[in-house]
Design a protein around this motif. Structure first.
Motif: not given
Length: 122
Positions: A59-77
């Motif tokens: 399954a490919k799960v597409y996520v939207s992150v707000f605020p967009s400045g934390r995208v890298d941190e969230v994806m790593k987590s």
């Protein structure tokens, strides 16, 4: 007279794939609101789309992150806790599905793209 139809990617999915996609999207959304808040690293996360392979094992799960400045941190987590997330998902959907798909998370930056286009048009 012949008519040509434009096929969308969703048209190619089977009914079973669409049902499983919606089930996973709903349950993952609930999980990130309740049980898995710590995996979002303090950002607001929404599951925009889930695409499931024809054999329902991926399954490919597409996520939207707000605020967009934390995208890298969230994806790593999310990648670090992928097994835990899949385990919790398995407990939720285990009665409806025989195989719990392997999850891969991708950033859905369509909202940022819309904002950028809107800004350029102004």
């Amino acid at each position: 007279m012949l008519k040509f139809f434009q096929l969308n990617f969703n048209d190619m999915d089977s009914i079973r794939q669409n049902k499983v996609s919606r089930l996973i999207q709903r349950d993952l959304s609930e999980m990130f609101q309740q049980e898995c808040k710590e995996f979002t690293v303090g950002a607001m996360l929404s599951i925009t789309t889930v695409r499931v392979s024809p054999d329902l094992s991926y399954a490919k799960v597409y996520v939207s992150v707000f605020p967009s400045g934390r995208v890298d941190e969230v994806m790593k987590s999310l990648e670090e806790h992928n097994k835990t997330i899949r385990f919790i998902l398995g407990k939720k959907v285990g009665k409806q599905m025989r195989i719990i798909p392997e999850l891969r998370f991708f950033v859905d930056d369509s909202l940022d793209y819309i904002d950028k286009i809107d800004e350029l048009l102004k």
